[in-house]
Structure formats: structure tokens, C-alpha cells
Enzyme design. Structure first.
Site, short mmCIF file in Angstrom:
data_model
loop_
_atom_site.label_atom_id
_atom_site.label_comp_id
_atom_site.label_asym_id
_atom_site.label_seq_id
_atom_site.Cartn_x
_atom_site.Cartn_y
_atom_site.Cartn_z
CD GLU A 147 -2.94 -0.98 0.16
OE1 GLU A 147 -3.11 -0.07 -0.64
OE2 GLU A 147 -3.75 -2.22 0.10
CG ASP A 294 -5.57 -7.18 -7.51
OD1 ASP A 294 -4.60 -7.39 -7.07
OD2 ASP A 294 -6.47 -6.31 -7.13
CD GLU A 388 -14.89 -4.74 -1.27
OE1 GLU A 388 -14.76 -4.71 -2.33
OE2 GLU A 388 -13.83 -5.15 -0.68
CD GLU A 406 -10.50 -1.73 -7.86
OE1 GLU A 406 -11.46 -1.24 -7.51
OE2 GLU A 406 -9.43 -1.80 -7.27
#
Ligand code: DMJ
Length: 933
Positions: A147, A294, A388, A406
């Protein structure tokens, strides 16, 4: 000025090698070429309307950013319900999600380049000054390496990239002297100790002040990391190296990528979700394109685009073939097992995979991108946001939505690739939904539950970094952006890195890496950054024709069976013994189990676990039956757990100045009026006296005709309900007496009855954790008259929420009651999770909970971001149900015919090889068994 800054300019960005230059220089350019091609299909959107929507995005950004700066800065994030900053350590821990917060004004840094994209140059200049003045990167706080890299390092580099662009233009940032880059370098060095492993894979967390090893660091004992965590560094690290000339960053990121590549499962070419950073063993062997993996794939393709290194393209293509072969089941993308890629690992998809259509556009594979995007859009239309996680039959699996970007990202890229105004309409819907359901007076609040419309006190920094960029760019014409967006590549956090980095400081870093660099054959370049003129030769209705057959895929889907029966198994076969029929006391059943290689373990606490050892099965067919049985049992067990739970409810504050914009997550009661079956209850609130409501109220005149507030504790919930009902209250809200408790951190709480008949209680009762309760109590202090709505689902707010009396729809009620089919985010995990209010299904010997077995094909290991408190929702089945399984089967077959790259014949895997694959899993399980028993 930086070395790179001095040498930049479009001329210098033309890469030296022909194939790469074709792709990199046009990587983004190719995406826009179709916008002018579009001539038919959905009605084109006028320039005026696009501008209107663009302006709306600007206004929304101002609302989010302005409130952050006013009420939260210098904290990392805004808490939009309580209108204050989220400071780590001062709020109850939310677990891993807090690892993004490093006390470094995260949202400000993540917003830097958004300000420039949105034409807010003056604000950008101010923001950069604030970052330089206020941000400290040396805090004693443990943060996520991933992150921190994508949001903070990426944010600083994106800010730097646009600062030097502006400086060169000659108006703004004239004082700028690479200060952001220096900060980025400082941060880069702080992250490097994380790579001190033999594998070169980084530790997942680091202490910004103390690094990893020192005792003060409080981190460094972790053994696992997620694939995306280790594989999403190359863009930022390479940019840092190339901007500064310090090669070490790019070298470290390459080494981690090389290691992941080496460890890919060789027969499937897939990677697992988590890996041991010391041994390189896959810890979680399920594989998809969403959570945990991802951006690893994203960075392989984008690293090729940014760095012009063919090996990255070759790796991406190898993985992409495997994804399309095993994971892609258009329009679905379903996780499989890396060793048994024909076997689905889950019956649900997570929201993070919504970025994948965008990546497919960059790859040039438009058709599946359109299909998946369309499916996702229909899920959004059903729930206003993408939950989610949602099941293959489009029921809600995890109900939160933290305003993820996204889907907007993929919408933007699909519009660029197709020029189809349909995607502008999609963007318009996203804007409307955000304003209607997520906007609160102090920013935008994440959805706690898309079904009830309740909020969470959370506005993640990626909302500003990504969502507003993609939405603004979707409606922007070239002249609406002050620089050429096509000169940049988007990182996974949508930070902008200039493409000219490809030819800067190239001397870096293939040394020390293990990969072989071979000349790629032409097939590697097929599709990659396609010319959209070729993609849509004479057919402007191309995208529409792909979407059309999927129009009703969500609405008309029927709940699916538990298992997707693989082609390698006997077609349509079911295990000889169905999980739902199984009795642990039936000797015949035990005999069948034995044949299937399934054994029973009686745990010390009286529960029973099932374990399958495939090699102990009587035959390969029996082993397959056992596999199916175990899968059924997992699903059944998780359903049984959740069937006892009621879905959450909503408390919506409807009076001035809230007007329905604040929706609190409330726990249901197992007694009193069922809000899913009756219309909502609306009324002003009043505190009861005594506040605990445990005796006859002394202020009945105050609560008469109102919704009484009562504090938890000292007596049964039913007793409180009777006391307020006797005083004339029309409803009750019990507020938790545990200070600081919050629905953000605690699982859903439901109020049990008193073990006696509670039919006499006829008013609705809801439960609020202390944090949500104090929002109402604060509102009373400030505004005196506070009116709320108790319901199963928040009502749409219109400006005044005036005297609305809409009966709750029949369908909704039915849905809600059917919602009690529930999820375990992870079947295995739930074995030991008992709500204090419930008796566990596992306490009865007949109720079996499958253990986490060696049979990795049937049981997924625990999810990183699992949320065992969420409930399933059952889709309302409007109209005729279609057999989606068959539909998809047919689609797959069509695909097979038309796609020579997909060799479905290979799906039949000899049982010997399946068993060989399982050996590793069996060993792992045996270890675990020892630990557990
Ligand atoms: C972002 O921080 C990045 O896009 C990341 O790669 C995963 N998703 C979040 C937002 O959802």
C-alpha cells in the site's frame, strides 16, 4: 532538476527497439483512436452533456477533497460520518486495512496528480507545498509495503511527474526543485529493508522508522505475502530508479518479479494468492484475477509498456493464456486451483477483479472485456454498487463497497477503445449512484451494506486517487486536460508515470536477475495495443452486439448448484452420497465415505471434521466423488452457519440537516416487528428513563409515539422492548454500552429474545454499536428534534425526505427473508466462529464441519480479507429463469471453436497426475492436522 526531467520531451520518449516502440509509444494512444470512429449504437452524448457531467465530477471531487482538507488533514483519511480524521491508534483497529495508514497524510499524497488531471493547478501547487512542509515519513508505525508503494511512493512520483511537466510549461511550479522526488527516494530507501529475504520477495510490512529486524520494529516475523503485494512494485520502483539514477530500486523489484515467475505453477502457468517469502512455496493455491493477485498481472503488462522489456510481455502473455484458458468463463472470472486448474476454487467473485476488463483493453482482447464489464454493470444496476463479492448466480456474498474505482477504470478504458457512448451512460450512472447513496454532508461514505444502503465511516484515499480521475477523463475531451494524458501510464493506483522513462537510465538492472531474455516471436505482439480501426472494421455496433446476449444475465439467473461439474469428471455426476443427506451415525454412509477417501475426525470438543485423502479412495472415480462431496459439505456447512443469522437493518436519519444522507448499520432483533415484512417505522427519537430501560419508564410522555433510545445492559433485550412498548414507544434503538464499539470493526450483532414467548412485542427493535449510537446522540444534542427511519433498506433520499410513505415492496421483503442463506467468506474458518447468540451447528455430532483438508481442490484456505459476518442475499427471480450453467457452457463451446489458442481438450487430466498434484497438498494438511489435534 532531475536527470530525467532535464532530458524529457516527446522526442526523447521514442523507444529504441522497434517492437517495443510500437507498443509503448502507442500504448495509451491506441485507446483513444476509436472515440472518433463511433457512428451508431447508443445515442451519442452531446459535448454539453459531457461537460456537464465533467463539471459534476469536479464538484464531487471538491466535496470529497475539501472535506478531507477541512476536517481531517493532516490525518491519513477522512471519516465522513463523524467528520474528522482517521488517526491510527486513535480509532479501534480495523486489522490489515489500517496498514495503509502511516501518519503521512495519505489522502493528500494520493490526491496530488488528480488535482492536475482535474485542472486544479493552483490547488496542486498548494498541496505540494503542504506535503513538503508537513509530511513526515519517519513515523514509528508499521505499514504495508504494497500500500505504501502504490499510494505514497506512487503518489509522490505522480506528483513529481506532473510538477516537472507544469514547471516546463512555464506558469506553475516554477519554484519546484524535485523535492517530491527526494521524498520519494527517502521513502524508497525506507522500504528496501523489506526485501532482505533470500527469495527477494518483500516482507509484507515494515516499520517506517525502525525497518524490519530491530525489536522496536514490531514486524519481520511474517512468513507469507500476497502475490500482488510482492509483484506490484516494478512501475514505482523502476520510475524511482530512472528518475534518480539509483538503480537499486528497479533491481529489487525485478528480482521479486523474477522469483514469482520462477515459482509459477509450471503445468498451469498460474500463480497462487499467497506465497511463503522464505521458501517460495505457495501458501494459498487458489488463483484468480482479483484480490491478492490482480495487480501482479497488471504490472507485468504495464512494465513492458513502461520499460520496453520483452520478458515482461512474454510472462504476461503466458499468464494471460492460462487465465483465458482456466479462469475466464465469460462473462465470469472464477478462481481455480493452480494444480487443478479445471477445478473452481470458489463460487463467488470479488470486486477487485473489475479492473480486469481495463487490462484486457490494454492487451487488446476487447471481446471478453466487454462481456465481463457488462456482467459487472448489471450487478451494479441491481445493488447500486458492486458488492465486495458476489456469487456466480449474482447474489451478494460480501455486502460492503468501499467506493472502489476498478469498475470506473474499466469503463474509461472500454470507452477509449470502443468510442461507444454506452460507456458514457455507464459513467453517468456511477456518478448518480455516488451522489444518491454515498454522498454525506462531510464527504462520501463507503457502503457498509449495499443491500440496506447503510454507510461506513470511511473514505479511502484511492477514491480520490482513482475514481475522480477515471470519471473526469471519461467525459473529458483532449482540451479539457492541460497536458497530454497519452504521454503517461497509469499505475494501479492511477498515478501517472511518463512514458519517456522507458529510454531514461536504461543501464539499469537486468543484472542479478534470473530470467532469460529471448527474442519473442510475433505471436507475442498479437492483440497487444491493437489498432482499433482493425478491431472494429466496419461495425460500429461491435460492442453492442457482444453485450446484447448478456443483457439479462444477472436478472434472469437462477441460483446455481453447488458445484461446477468439470468436464474431466463424469458429466453431470453427483456424489453417491449427497452432503445434505449425510448422517455421521449411519454405518452405510460411513462406508461410502471411506470408499471416497474421506475420513472422520472427532475433535476433542465434540465436533466432527471431515478430511479427504484422495489417495485413500478406492478408485479415481471414488476420489472424484469424494471431492464433490467435500465441496458440497463446505457449502452446506457455511449455509447452515449463516441461516441462523438475520440480515442487517438500517437506521436512517431523515431530519434536518441529514435528510436521509446518513445511514447507520443496525443489528436486527429476533423478536418484535420484522422490518423486512412490514413497511419502515419513522419517528422522532427520545431517550428513555431509566436509560437502560430495565424498569417501567419514568418519562412515558417523552417516548410516547416516538422511537425510544435505550442503553444496552443490565437486563434482557426483550424486557427493554416491553418497557418502552408499554410507555407507548413505536420502536426502539438499543445503543451498545461498550464504548468505542462500531460496526466498522465488530461483526453484525443481533438481539436474542429472552427464551420465552416474545409475541407480545410488536414494535421494531434495532441495535446500534456505540459509535453509530453516538451519531444519533450527538445529533440530539445539536438539533434536539431528530427523526429517524428504521427499515431493512435505506430509502432513497430526496431533498427533504418529506412525509414519504412508501410501502416496502413485496419483492424486497421476500428477498430479505431469503437472505438468510449466508456466506462464510471462508468455509473452513467458520468452523470455530460462533456467535455468542447462537449455538454452533458444529456442536452436534451430526452437523459436520469440513476441516481444512489436504484436498485443496475442495477447500479454500482462509481469505485475507474475509468477512465472516456478511450474509448472503438471494436474488429475486423476476421472470423466467434461464439455465446459466448451460448458457455458459454453450458460450464456452462457441469460444472454443473460435479461439484456437484455447485447447479445451487439455482439460482431461489423467487421475494419476491429479493425484500426484495432490501429494503436496496432503503433506501440508497432515502438518496442519497435527497442529490442530
Ligand atoms: C487500489 O488501491 C489499487 O487499485 C489496488 O491495486 C487495488 N485496489 C485498490 C482500490 O480498490
Amino acid at each position: 532538476m532531475s536527470e530525467a526531467g532535464g532530458g524529457r520531451g516527446f522526442g526523447s520518449s521514442v523507444p529504441q527497439r522497434a517492437p517495443w516502440s510500437l507498443v509503448a509509444a502507442t500504448a495509451a494512444l491506441c485507446l483513444v483512436s476509436a472515440t472518433s470512429v463511433w457512428t451508431a449504437g447508443a445515442s451519442p452524448m452531446s459535448r454539453e452533456e459531457k461537460q456537464k457531467l465533467g463539471n459534476q465530477v469536479l464538484e464531487m471531487f471538491d466535496h470529497a477533497y475539501g472535506n478531507y482538507m477541512e476536517h481531517a488533514y493532516p490525518a491519513d483519511e477522512l471519516m465522513p460520518l463523524t467528520c474528522r480524521g482517521r488517526v491510527r491508534g486513535q480509532e479501534p483497529s480495523r486489522g490489515d486495512v489500517d496498514d495503509a495508514l502511516g501518519k503521512f497524510s495519505l489522502t493528500l499524497i494520493d490526491s496530488l496528480d488528480t488535482l492536475v488531471v482535474l485542472n486544479k493547478t493552483k490547488e496542486f501547487e498548494d498541496a505540494v507545498r503542504k506535503v513538503l512542509r508537513d509530511v513526515n515519513l519517519d513515523n514509528d508505525v508499521v505499514v504495508s509495503v504494497f500500500e505504501t508503494n502504490i499510494r505514497v511512493l506512487g503518489g509522490l512520483l505522480g506528483g513529481h511527474s506532473l510538477a516537472i511537466m507544469l514547471k516546463e510549461k512555464g506558469e506553475y511550479m516554477q519554484w519546484y526543485n524535485d523535492e517530491l522526488l527526494q521524498m520519494a527516494k527517502q521513502l524508497g530507501y525506507k522500504l528496501l529493508p523489506a526485501f532482505n529475504t533470500t527469495s527477494g520477495l518483500p516482507y509484507p510490512r515494515i516499520n517506517l522508522k525502525f525497518g524490519i529486524r530491530k525489536p522496536e520494529a514490531r514486524t519481520g516475523t511474517e512468513t507469507d505475502t500476497c502475490t500482488a503485494c510482492a509483484g506490484t512494485l516494478i512501475l514505482e520502483f523502476a520510475a524511482l530508479s530512472r528518475f534518480t539514477g539509483a538503480t537499486i530500486f528497479e533491481e529489487y523489484a525485478r528480482k521479486a518479479l523474477d522469483f514469482l515467475w520462477e515459482k509459477r505453477q509450471r503445468s498451469s502457468n498460474l500463480v497462487g494468492v499467497t506465497i511463503n517469502i522464505h521458501t517460495g512455496d505457495w501458501v494459498r493455491k487458489d488463483s484468480g484475477v482479483g484480490a491478492g493477485i490482480d495487480s501482479y498481472y497488471e504490472y507485468l503488462l504495464k512494465a513492458y509498456v513502461l520499460l520496453g522489456d520483452d520478458s515482461f510481455l512474454e510472462r504476461f502473455n503466458t499468464h494471460y493464456d492460462a487465465i483465458m484458458r482456466y479462469i475466464s468463463q465469460p462473462p465470469l472470472l472464477l478462481d481455480v486451483h493452480i494444480h487443478k486448474p479445471m477445478l473452481n476454487a470458489r463460487t463467488w467473485m470479488d470486486a477487485l477483479l473489475a479492473f480486469f476488463p481495463g487490462l484486457q483493453v490494454l492487451k487488446g482482447d476487447i471481446r471478453p472485456a466487454i462481456e465481463t464489464h457488462e456482467m459487472l454493470y448489471q450487478v451494479i444496476k441491481k445493488h447500486n454498487f458492486l458488492p465486495e463479492a458476489f456469487t456466480t448466480d449474482f447474489r451478494v456474498h460480501w455486502a460492503q463497497h468501499p467506493l472502489r474505482p476498478e469498475f470506473a477504470e474499466s469503463t474509461y478504458f472500454l470507452y477509449k477503445a470502443t468510442g461507444d457512448p454506452y460507456y458514457l451512460e455507464v459513467g453517468k450512472t456511477l456518478i448518480e449512484n455516488l451522489n444518491k447513496y454515498a454522498r454525506v454532508p462531510c464527504g462520501f461514505a463507503a457502503m457498509k451494506d449495499v443491500r440496506t444502503g447503510s454507510h461506513e465511516d470511511r473514505m479511502d484515499s484511492f477514491f480520490l486517487a482513482e475514481m475522480f480521475k477515471y470519471l473526469y477523463l471519461l467525459f473529458a475531451d483532449k482540451e479539457d486536460v492541460i497536458f497530454d494524458i497519452e504521454d503517461y501510464i497509469f499505475t494501479t493506483e492511477a498515478h501517472l508515470l511518463p512514458l519517456w522513462l522507458s529510454t531514461t537510465n536504461q543501464r539499469i538492472s537486468k543484472k542479478n536477475t534470473t530470467s532469460e531474455y529471448t527474442e519473442l516471436d510475433d505471436s507475442n505482439f498479437d492483440w497487444t495495443c491493437p489498432n482499433t480501426q482493425i478491431l472494429f472494421p466496419n461495425d460500429p455496433l461491435y460492442a453492442q452486439s457482444i453485450r446484447e446476449p448478456l443483457k439479462n444475465v444477472v436478472d434472469k439467473s437462477c441460483p446455481r448448484g453447488i458445484i461446477r461439474v468439470e468436464e474431466s469428471f463424469r458429466s453431470g455426476a453427483k456424489p453417491p452420497l449427497r452432503a445434505r443427506d449425510f448422517m455421521a451415525t449411519n454405518p452405510e454412509h460411513l462406508e461410502i465415505l471411506k470408499k471416497m477417501g474421506v475420513s472422520l475426525i472427532h475433535l476433542k470438543d465434540g465436533r466432527v471434521q471431515l478430511v479427504q485423502h484422495a489417495i485413500q479412495a478406492a478408485s479415481s472415480i471414488d476420489a472424484e466423488d469424494g471431492l464433490r462431496f467435500m465441496q458440497e459439505m463446505i457449502e452446506l456447512s457455511s449455509q447452515q452457519q449463516k441461516e441462523q443469522q438475520l440480515p442487517p437493518r438500517a437506521v436512517q436519519i431523515v431530519s434536518h440537516p441529514f435528510f436521509g444522507r446518513v445511514v447507520l448499520t443496525a443489528g436486527p432483533a429476533q423478536f418484535g416487528l420484522d422490518l423486512s415484512k412490514h413497511k419502515e417505522t419513522r419517528g422522532f427519537v427520545a431517550s428513555s428513563k431509566p436509560y437502560n430501560g430495565c424498569s417501567e419508564l419514568t418519562n412515558p410522555e417523552a417516548v410516547m409515539g416516538k422511537i425510544a433510545l435505550i442503553q444496552r445492559g443490565q437486563c434482557m433485550f426483550a424486557e427493554k422492548a416491553r418497557n418502552i412498548q408499554n410507555a407507548g414507544a413505536i420502536g426502539g434503538i438499543v445503543i451498545d454500552d461498550n464504548e468505542g464499539s462500531s460496526s466498522d470493526t465488530a461483526p453484525l450483532f443481533q438481539m436474542a429474545g429472552d427464551g420465552k414467548d416474545t409475541d407480545d412485542i410488536t414494535i421494531p427493535m434495532l441495535f446500534l454499536f456505540s459509535k453509530e449510537g453516538s451519531i444519533i446522540l450527538d445529533a440530539i444534542r445539536e438539533y434536539e428534534e431528530v427523526e429517524v427511519l428504521l427499515s431493512d433498506k435505506a430509502k432513497d433520499r430526496d431533498p427533504e425526505m418529506e412525509n414519504e410513505e412508501q410501502p416496502s415492496s413485496e419483492n424486497d421483503s421476500q428477498n430479505q427473508s431469503a437472505e438468510q442463506i449466508a456466506s462464510s467468506s471462508q468455509e473452513v474458518d467458520l468452523v470455530d466462529q460462533e456467535s455468542p447468540e447462537e449455538s454452533s451447528v458444529n456442536s452436534h455430532p451430526e452437523s459436520l464441519s469440513p476441516a481444512d483438508t489436504d484436498n485443496a481442490a475442495s477447500i479454500s484456505p482462509p481469505e485475507q480479507n474475509s468477512n465472516p459476518t456478511e450474509n448472503h442475499e438471494t436474488t429475486s427471480l423476476d421472470g423466467e429463469c434461464t439455465d446459466l450453467d448451460n448458457q455458459l457452457q454453450e458460450q464456452s463451446e462457441t469460444e472454443e471453436d473460435s479461439n484456437p489458442n484455447v485447447s479445451w481438450g487439455k482439460k482431461v487430466q489423467p487421475i494419476d497426475s491429479i493425484l500426484a498434484d495432490w501429494n503436496e497438498d496432503i503433506e501440508a494438511f497432515e502438518m496442519m492436522e497435527k497442529d490442530e489435534l
